[in-house]
Design a protein around this motif. Structure first.
Motif, PDB file in Angstrom:
ATOM      1  N   SER A  11      -4.804   0.914   3.698  1.00  0.00           N
ATOM      2  CA  SER A  11      -3.630   0.932   4.561  1.00  0.00           C
ATOM      3  C   SER A  11      -4.046   1.160   6.013  1.00  0.00           C
ATOM      4  O   SER A  11      -3.564   0.487   6.927  1.00  0.00           O
ATOM      5  N   LEU A  59      -6.140   7.033  -4.704  1.00  0.00           N
ATOM      6  CA  LEU A  59      -5.215   7.266  -3.598  1.00  0.00           C
ATOM      7  C   LEU A  59      -5.958   7.169  -2.261  1.00  0.00           C
ATOM      8  O   LEU A  59      -5.457   6.560  -1.310  1.00  0.00           O
ATOM      9  N   CYS A  66       0.668   4.063  -2.848  1.00  0.00           N
ATOM     10  CA  CYS A  66       0.318   5.444  -2.492  1.00  0.00           C
ATOM     11  C   CYS A  66       1.374   6.416  -3.003  1.00  0.00           C
ATOM     12  O   CYS A  66       1.038   7.475  -3.553  1.00  0.00           O
ATOM     13  N   LYS A  67       2.630   6.082  -2.847  1.00  0.00           N
ATOM     14  CA  LYS A  67       3.714   6.953  -3.328  1.00  0.00           C
ATOM     15  C   LYS A  67       3.655   7.098  -4.840  1.00  0.00           C
ATOM     16  O   LYS A  67       3.858   8.195  -5.377  1.00  0.00           O
ATOM     17  N   GLU A  93       0.715   9.425  -5.601  1.00  0.00           N
ATOM     18  CA  GLU A  93       1.038  10.808  -5.246  1.00  0.00           C
ATOM     19  C   GLU A  93       1.979  11.421  -6.270  1.00  0.00           C
ATOM     20  O   GLU A  93       1.802  12.577  -6.679  1.00  0.00           O
ATOM     21  N   TYR A 103       0.828  -1.206   0.000  1.00  0.00           N
ATOM     22  CA  TYR A 103       0.000   0.000   0.000  1.00  0.00           C
ATOM     23  C   TYR A 103       0.863   1.257   0.000  1.00  0.00           C
ATOM     24  O   TYR A 103       0.561   2.230  -0.700  1.00  0.00           O
ATOM     25  N   SER A 104       1.921   1.241   0.780  1.00  0.00           N
ATOM     26  CA  SER A 104       2.819   2.398   0.842  1.00  0.00           C
ATOM     27  C   SER A 104       3.428   2.685  -0.523  1.00  0.00           C
ATOM     28  O   SER A 104       3.463   3.837  -0.976  1.00  0.00           O
ATOM     29  N   THR A 114      -7.715  13.966   2.681  1.00  0.00           N
ATOM     30  CA  THR A 114      -7.665  13.421   1.320  1.00  0.00           C
ATOM     31  C   THR A 114      -9.056  13.362   0.709  1.00  0.00           C
ATOM     32  O   THR A 114      -9.234  13.655  -0.475  1.00  0.00           O
ATOM     33  N   CYS A 173      -6.511   3.572  -1.465  1.00  0.00           N
ATOM     34  CA  CYS A 173      -5.259   2.957  -1.045  1.00  0.00           C
ATOM     35  C   CYS A 173      -4.935   3.325   0.404  1.00  0.00           C
ATOM     36  O   CYS A 173      -4.559   2.466   1.214  1.00  0.00           O
ATOM     37  N   LYS A 174      -5.106   4.599   0.753  1.00  0.00           N
ATOM     38  CA  LYS A 174      -4.844   5.049   2.121  1.00  0.00           C
ATOM     39  C   LYS A 174      -5.841   4.449   3.107  1.00  0.00           C
ATOM     40  O   LYS A 174      -5.484   4.112   4.233  1.00  0.00           O
TER      41      LYS A 174
END
Length: 154
Positions: free
Chosen positions: A67, A60, A24-25, A28, A20-21, A91, A63-64
């Motif tokens: 997470s 996004l 997300c990156k 972004e 997930y991290s 967000t 995804c967050k």
């Protein structure tokens, strides 16, 4: 830290979080690329940049949220979860519509109540619902629920 949800091992949850991290990156970075291209009047996709950026922002958020749920399941500290929740609210702001994101708002309201989030977050979510003129009994119950519960929102 004790795992709250025993469905997976801590190692499996950590692997999910790493995925997930990374995702997300990537999102972004892609959103920033679109924003910068828009400033330069460069069209990157066949659809308008703003539409693509919006869709990526919604992705996004998902995804967050995933997470966040994984962090809760693995047993993350509640104070850290509250910070993550505040970021989720930010967000979601200006990107939520009733179309296609009904369940996500239910999650956000429910999680906010569970975390005993500050009143400002509930007001933000409530105003998003009100701005869409949503007429839904479950939303009504959840976004007015903190005002009825005997705790600090009263």
């Amino acid at each position: 830290m004790e795992t709250r949800d025993k469905l997976f091992t801590e190692e499996q949850y950590r692997k999910q979080l790493a995925g997930y991290s990374k995702r997300c990156k990537q999102l972004e970075s892609s959103i920033m690329e679109i924003i910068n291209a828009e400033k330069e009047h460069i069209q990157l996709y066949s659809a308008p940049n703003s539409n693509v950026a919006y869709n990526k922002t919604v992705t996004l958020f998902g995804c967050k949220l995933n997470s966040f749920l994984t962090k809760y399941s693995v047993g993350e500290d509640m104070a850290k979860l509250k910070d993550d929740y505040n970021n989720l609210v930010k967000t979601l702001t200006n990107h939520w519509t009733i179309t296609g994101m009904y369940v996500q708002m239910l999650w956000m309201l429910s999680i906010g109540i569970m975390l005993d989030t500050d009143e400002q977050n509930i007001r933000i979510l409530s105003s998003m619902i009100d701005n869409e003129n949503v007429n839904d009994a479950l939303y009504d119950f959840l976004h007015y629920c903190p005002k009825k519960l005997p705790h600090r929102f009263s």
